[in-house]
Design a protein around this motif. Structure first.
Motif, PDB file in Angstrom:
ATOM      1  N   ALA A   1      27.709  43.967  44.266  1.00 18.78           N
ATOM      2  CA  ALA A   1      29.358  43.638  44.444  1.00 18.78           C
ATOM      3  C   ALA A   1      29.786  42.300  44.316  1.00 18.78           C
ATOM      4  O   ALA A   1      28.926  41.367  44.583  1.00 18.78           O
ATOM      5  CB  ALA A   1      29.506  44.271  45.919  1.00 18.78           C
ATOM      6  N   THR A   2      31.184  42.317  44.302  1.00 20.35           N
ATOM      7  CA  THR A   2      31.763  41.077  44.045  1.00 20.35           C
ATOM      8  C   THR A   2      31.580  40.521  45.460  1.00 20.35           C
ATOM      9  O   THR A   2      31.894  41.160  46.708  1.00 20.35           O
ATOM     10  CB  THR A   2      33.379  41.202  43.687  1.00 20.35           C
TER      11      THR A   2
ATOM     12  N   ALA B   1      29.901  50.031  44.320  1.00 17.96           N
ATOM     13  CA  ALA B   1      29.497  48.901  43.568  1.00 17.96           C
ATOM     14  C   ALA B   1      28.550  49.311  42.205  1.00 17.96           C
ATOM     15  O   ALA B   1      28.582  48.424  41.190  1.00 17.96           O
ATOM     16  CB  ALA B   1      28.745  47.644  44.243  1.00 17.96           C
TER      17      ALA B   1
ATOM     18  N   LEU C   1      33.115  52.608  38.059  1.00 11.34           N
ATOM     19  CA  LEU C   1      32.234  52.723  39.340  1.00 11.34           C
ATOM     20  C   LEU C   1      32.282  54.137  39.844  1.00 11.34           C
ATOM     21  O   LEU C   1      33.202  54.856  39.826  1.00 11.34           O
ATOM     22  CB  LEU C   1      33.014  51.581  40.208  1.00 11.34           C
TER      23      LEU C   1
ATOM     24  N   GLN D   1      35.250  48.351  37.542  1.00 14.03           N
ATOM     25  CA  GLN D   1      35.411  46.843  37.906  1.00 14.03           C
ATOM     26  C   GLN D   1      35.620  46.061  36.763  1.00 14.03           C
ATOM     27  O   GLN D   1      35.016  46.206  35.670  1.00 14.03           O
ATOM     28  CB  GLN D   1      33.643  46.585  38.162  1.00 14.03           C
TER      29      GLN D   1
ATOM     30  N   THR E   1      38.787  44.846  41.406  1.00 19.53           N
ATOM     31  CA  THR E   1      38.479  46.238  41.251  1.00 19.53           C
ATOM     32  C   THR E   1      39.839  46.924  41.230  1.00 19.53           C
ATOM     33  O   THR E   1      40.819  46.599  41.790  1.00 19.53           O
ATOM     34  CB  THR E   1      38.178  46.845  42.730  1.00 19.53           C
TER      35      THR E   1
END
Length: 572
Positions: A75-76, A117, A461, A477, A483
């Motif tokens: 994930a970010t 994610a 996602l 994403q 997002t």
């Protein structure tokens, strides 16, 4: 949506008949702009924002961690405490339109949307969505870079593609690079005029494509067997369109030739494949790098033979599909009525049919396109044509198809007049019936397509959504790590209360902005708008902040009005 002609055919993919006048000339009624979302920041809202900001800046406790779990490794990452979180009070909050006055406001179950994610494995790219037109429209002077209305519409779709084909290509379309006269055997009617098209027409369309940053795919005539003439068209198209030319298809819906009188009653798939190979060889000699897309049929039994046939160039599997095809009501669940369009079963049945084509294409390792599609194959007006409900359907259908893996899809449309022209066309021409003035405008379903086309694109996602009534959700994403979440709320805007939404993101959000398509009722024919206007979404950089946005939180809560398509963008 309706094509320009053709006998009713009770099959999901039949190119429909729209030669009958609409009978509702109010399609060109003046469209009034709504006010854009206002800046609504009361003293209480400011205090709430300051309080949430103070909570974010305090040290994280184990209780906070439990409420907002850390994102997975893919994930970010959440922002570090060293970064200052921008205050949402610097930007206007998005003010949604509420339900119409006097609405019964039936409650809707709260919606919980969890965005993972983890990628689905498919992507949304620019030029995924487009418009399908008749091949004879290549000769229409409205398709020019000098037509500001057409350029504006294509720009609202943000790098779309135009597909030229339809029933006209095998019946009324005559290509000539030497100025030959239109053969007398090419016949039509006042609404469907035969046309000779030449290199000058392609050059005019190429200028439009450049002005609008669009691409194109073409279809050559198979109804009049002439591989050399088809190859000549492809040769000029390759030279004139350049890398904006995506593919060429040989014939339109050849599975219907025998029934429609284009070919003898004995014409079958074996005949088609033999002719296809001759066309492919002639085309390969002048454009070896241009893929052939096909078979472009509404009969799935033709898909695998096309995949298996030996051709010298790369192939793309194409098929045609219209969701509501039972024009006489003989199949009640497939009749073009509002109860079928705005129905939870509609989303699932689209998945099932599109997946049939995708299984065949994926097994062969080739792309699968849907270059002619729409909500209904039926001619004339019915209770779903030109309506806000068709905009909601078009947005969900486009995202559903793209997430499944359909690389491109185009909604069949017309350059005929809004008055009397095909009512399911996404665009139409101004002026009285059959006297177009060249001023193109959009119908409701166009805005649903534009809402999707304006997305930045990215990897789909995985999402899990519960509650929310008649609602679907999608997440992307983006390349910059942000997002995008799209929530399609198909609950009845005249009856349903706002839906309370809890959204769990794959990271702690720094910013959250919003754009929304709205309409007053399912049946509204001129009430669909995006961000209060009759155009595409507000540019991403200028969008307002989601009301109730919580900086630094992976969990966001807000309410959504019924009958909307909402695009949310979150940075981390």
């Amino acid at each position: 949506m309706p094509s320009h002609e053709g006998p009713p055919e009770h099959t999901p993919g039949h190119t429909p008949n729209d030669s009958s006048p609409d009978g509702h000339p109010n399609g060109t009624a003046t469209r009034q702009k709504r006010l854009r979302p206002a800046v609504v920041i009361s003293v209480l809202a400011v205090l709430a924002v300051l309080a949430s900001l103070m909570l974010f800046l305090r040290p994280t406790t184990s209780g906070d961690a439990a409420a907002s779990p850390a994102p997975s490794a893919s994930a970010t990452p959440a922002p570090s405490s060293a970064k200052a979180v921008p205050s949402p009070t610097k930007d206007p909050f998005y003010k949604q339109l509420g339900p119409p006055a006097g609405s019964p406001l039936e409650p809707v179950a709260p919606q919980q949307v969890n965005v993972s994610a983890d990628p689905v494995g498919t992507t949304l790219n620019k030029s995924t969505a487009g418009l399908s037109l008749e091949a004879t429209d290549l000769g229409d002077p409205a398709l020019t870079a000098d037509n500001a209305s057409m350029v504006a519409l294509l720009k609202q779709m943000d790098q779309p593609f135009l597909r030229f084909g339809g029933r006209a290509v095998d019946r009324r379309f005559f290509w000539t690079s030497s100025g030959e006269s239109l053969p007398e055997t090419y016949r039509g009617d006042k609404a469907h005029v035969p046309r000779a098209v030449g290199p000058a027409d392609l050059a005019r369309v190429a200028a439009l494509l450049k002005a609008a940053d669009a691409k194109v795919t073409i279809t050559v005539d198979l109804g009049h067997y002439d591989p050399a003439r088809a190859a000549d068209l492809v040769k000029h198209a390759t030279e004139i369109f350049g890398d904006r030319l995506l593919s060429v298809t040989v014939g339109n819906e050849p599975n219907g030739y025998a029934a429609d009188g284009v070919r003898p009653p004995s014409y079958n798939v074996a005949d088609y494949l033999k002719e296809l190979q001759a066309y492919a060889a002639a085309i390969y000699a002048v454009a070896p790098d241009l893929p052939i897309s096909g078979p472009g049929t509404y009969d799935e039994t033709w898909w695998q033979p096309f995949i298996d046939v030996k051709l010298p160039q790369r192939k793309i599997l194409t098929f045609h599909y219209y969701a509501l095809f039972s024009c006489d009501g003989s199949t009640p669940t497939s009749s073009p009525v509002m109860g079928n369009l705005m129905n939870a079963n509609m989303h699932q049945r689209n998945i099932e049919y599109l997946n049939e084509a995708l299984r065949a294409g994926n097994a062969a390792g080739i792309e699968t396109w849907l270059p002619e599609t729409g909500a209904s194959t039926c001619p004339g007006s019915n209770e779903i044509t030109k309506t806000h409900a068709s905009a909601l359907w078009a947005a969900d259908y486009s995202l559903n198809a793209a997430q499944l893996g359909i690389a491109k899809l185009a909604f069949h449309s017309s350059l005929l007049t809004c008055a009397g022209g095909p009512p399911m066309s996404a665009i139409c021409n101004g002026g009285p019936y059959l006297k177009p003035d060249g001023e193109l405008s959009a119908r409701a379903n166009f805005f649903g397509i534009a809402m999707v086309s304006q997305l930045e694109g990215g990897k789909f996602l995985k999402t899990i959504s519960t509650g929310g009534g008649l609602a679907t959700s999608y997440a992307l994403q983006n390349a910059d790590g942000s997002t995008t979440v799209v929530l399609v709320n198909e609950n009845d805007p005249e009856k349903a209360a706002q839906t309370a939404v809890t959204l769990d993101l794959p990271g702690k959000a720094r910013t959250g902005t919003m754009s929304q398509l709205t309409g007053p009722s399912y049946a509204s024919q001129d009430g669909t708008a995006i961000d209060g206007d009759k155009s595409g979404p507000v540019p991403l950089a200028d969008r307002a902040t989601v009301e109730g946005f919580k900086p630094g939180s992976a969990t966001q809560t807000f309410k959504l009005t019924a009958g909307t398509v909402t695009v949310l963008n979150y940075t981390y």
